[in-house]
Structure formats: structure tokens, C-alpha cells
Design an enzyme around this catalytic site. Structure first.
Site, mmCIF file in Angstrom:
data_model
loop_
_atom_site.group_PDB
_atom_site.id
_atom_site.type_symbol
_atom_site.label_atom_id
_atom_site.label_comp_id
_atom_site.label_asym_id
_atom_site.label_seq_id
_atom_site.Cartn_x
_atom_site.Cartn_y
_atom_site.Cartn_z
ATOM 1 N N ASP A 211 -52.434 -64.767 -34.917
ATOM 2 C CA ASP A 211 -51.185 -64.384 -34.261
ATOM 3 C C ASP A 211 -50.434 -65.655 -33.879
ATOM 4 O O ASP A 211 -50.970 -66.491 -33.139
ATOM 5 C CB ASP A 211 -51.508 -63.560 -33.013
ATOM 6 N N HIS B 125 -51.388 -60.023 -34.796
ATOM 7 C CA HIS B 125 -50.601 -59.493 -33.688
ATOM 8 C C HIS B 125 -50.555 -57.964 -33.746
ATOM 9 O O HIS B 125 -50.415 -57.374 -34.816
ATOM 10 C CB HIS B 125 -49.176 -60.053 -33.786
ATOM 11 N N SER C 239 -47.080 -57.251 -26.547
ATOM 12 C CA SER C 239 -46.054 -58.056 -27.204
ATOM 13 C C SER C 239 -44.813 -58.193 -26.319
ATOM 14 O O SER C 239 -44.905 -58.710 -25.206
ATOM 15 C CB SER C 239 -45.725 -57.450 -28.570
#
Length: 297
Positions: free
Chosen positions: A232, A262, A138
Site C-alpha cells: 500500500d 490498500h 482510507s
């Protein structure tokens, strides 16, 4: 609590969900010095379980996720123990400065300082400075991608590869996956806007290539693995990044997991709730071992 405090607390609350970490040979926290400004950066060093101690192990330098505003050395401990043993590598995890207290490029400069230190002290860690792969998930994937750019442009340490787990690489939130998923699925458009406004200080463009590497010139970068889930909002920009890396002359692979949201790889031990996470984790490990096995670039 304000949204930033809530994010930090919720991330800490999720630590038990990652499961019990594997036993490794050793884990130790060290503090390194950095300048401009003068500061200390904490690194957590993992060494793998081995039948006989070996020197010159490959090194994986990791940047944790958390939207640039949360996450720490503990939130990703289980994941990194698995990578350490699974790839038989030294893992160096970086406790970089967080926004909004320290906006861009503070965290990026911290991870670059950590890369320089790791390269200079690789032998002391039992590692091989010619086999350093960087990675993150991320926001940490963003920092890893941007770190590859910095290392190239500043003629820093030569990198063997970059493992990017659902990295945030564009701040525009204008792709089809953002339109379809951004209102309901993590990170929502509302939450992501808080993260971006916290990380990108006023006066800095959200398209700055070191804050949004999708808009950078991407030639002459190390091999990349990019992974993303189909539920996501970031999935389209992840795919675009892998495609642009390849079109720019780099080796890049994109692995897509349609049923996952995610952040799923971090919970690879929870096969009941994240049935595709362990295969994704193992595919990443396989890629990492293969890259480590190559001659230095």
C-alpha cells in the site's frame, strides 16, 4: 466517464466482492438535520443480534472510504454488519458529502455533526454516550483521525478510541512506500492526485492539519489502532502517524500486513483472495472490544 465517475462506478461494482452480510438485529436509515449550511445527513444505524435486548451498548461511528469522492452507505455494509455483531455494538455509518461537489471541510463537518447527534441521541439508539469509538478506512480513516482532533479542539463528545484502517494522513506522497509503490499499486499517485485536488479546494493548503492529520498537534487524543498493508503506498504515512500519536503521549498501536494492498480488510469474507484480511478484521474487533470494556475516559 471522467476519473471521478469511474471511481464511483468501480466502487459500486465492488460491492458483491465483499460477500454476503451477516444478519443483524436491525438496520435502518435516518435523516438528521445540520446547520451552517442547513442540510440533511443520512445515517445508517445497525443493532447487533443478541440473546436478549440490552440498553447502553457501546457505539461505533464509522466513516467510509472512497478517496473523498466515492463510497456510500452500501459499499461498506458487509464490513459494518460484521463489526456490529462481532463487537456487540451499535454502529452508526455516515453518508457524508463527497468532493468535488463538496470539498474540504464539508465531509468533515458532516461527520462532526453526526458525532454530536449520536452523542445526544445515544440512549434512543440503545447506546452509551460514554463509550463512542470512531473509525474509518482510507479517506474515512482520514475523516476519523480529523474528527478526533475536532472533538478535542471544540470540546465535543469524549471519545473512547479510534480505529483507523489504512488512513490517508498526509497529502505529500513523499514517503519511501509512495516512491516504491505509487506508480503501480492502488491508490496510484495519479489517482491519489485526483482525489487530493478534488477534496482540497484551491486556496487551502494540502498540509492543513484537519485535511492531513499527520501534520497536526496530536496530544490528548483517544487510543488508536492503525492498520496498513505492505503493498500500500500509504503504509509509511500510516506507520508514521501511529508513531507520532505515541510520541505525543497517546496510546497507539500499529499493525502491519506485509502481503496486502490498500483496502483489504473490507473483503475479509473472501479468504481465498484476501487470506490475511479476516485475521486483520478480527484483530481490529479484538481491539475494539477491549477499548469498549474500559471505563469512560
Amino acid at each position: 466517464m471522467n476519473p471521478i465517475e469511474e471511481m464511483r462506478q468501480s466502487y459500486r461494482d465492488m460491492i458483491p466482492l465483499a460477500g454476503v452480510g451477516d444478519e443483524v438485529e436491525s438496520v435502518r436509515d435516518i435523516s438528521i438535520e445540520a446547520n451552517s449550511p442547513a442540510r440533511k445527513i443520512t445515517l445508517r444505524i445497525y443493532t447487533p443480534k443478541q440473546e436478549a435486548p440490552q440498553a447502553n451498548l457501546p457505539i461505533f461511528l464509522f466513516m467510509h472510504g472512497g478517496g473523498f469522492i466515492s463510497g456510500d452507505l452500501d459499499t461498506h455494509d458487509v464490513l459494518l454488519r460484521g463489526i456490529c455483531n462481532g463487537a456487540k455494538c451499535v454502529v452508526v455509518s455516515v453518508d457524508y458529502r463527497l468532493a468535488p461537489e463538496h470539498p474540504f471541510p464539508a465531509g468533515l463537518e458532516d461527520v462532526y455533526a453526526a458525532l454530536l447527534w449520536t452523542s445526544d441521541h445515544a440512549a434512543e439508539l440503545g447506546g452509551d454516550k460514554t463509550r463512542i469509538v470512531i473509525g474509518g478506512d482510507s479517506a474515512g480513516g482520514n475523516l476519523a483521525a480529523s474528527l478526533a482532533l475536532l472533538a478535542r479542539d471544540r470540546k465535543g463528545p469524549q471519545l473512547q478510541g479510534q480505529w483507523l484502517m489504512y488512513p490517508t494522513v498526509s497529502n505529500r506522497m513523499d514517503t519511501e512506500s509512495w516512491v516504491k509503490l505509487g506508480d503501480e499499486h492502488f491508490p496510484t499517485r495519479e489517482l491519489n492526485s485526483v482525489m487530493i485536488s478534488s477534496y482540497i479546494a484551491e486556496g487551502t493548503s494540502i498540509d492543513d492539519p484537519l485535511a492531513a492529520p499527520l501534520w497536526a498537534e496530536l496530544s490528548n487524543l483517544p487510543p488508536a489502532l492503525v492498520q496498513a498493508g505492505g503493498i500500500d503506498p500509504l503504509s509509511d504515512e500510516c506507520r508514521q502517524y501511529a508513531q507520532k500519536l505515541e510520541k505525543s503521549g497517546n496510546e497507539a498501536s500499529f499493525l502491519f500486513y506485509p502481503k496486502h494492498e490498500h483496502g483489504f480488510i473490507q473483503f475479509y469474507k473472501d479468504e481465498e483472495n484476501f487470506p490475511g484480511a479476516k485475521p486483520a478484521f478480527e484483530q481490529g474487533l479484538s481491539w475494539l472490544r477491549e477499548v469498549f470494556s474500559r471505563k469512560a475516559r
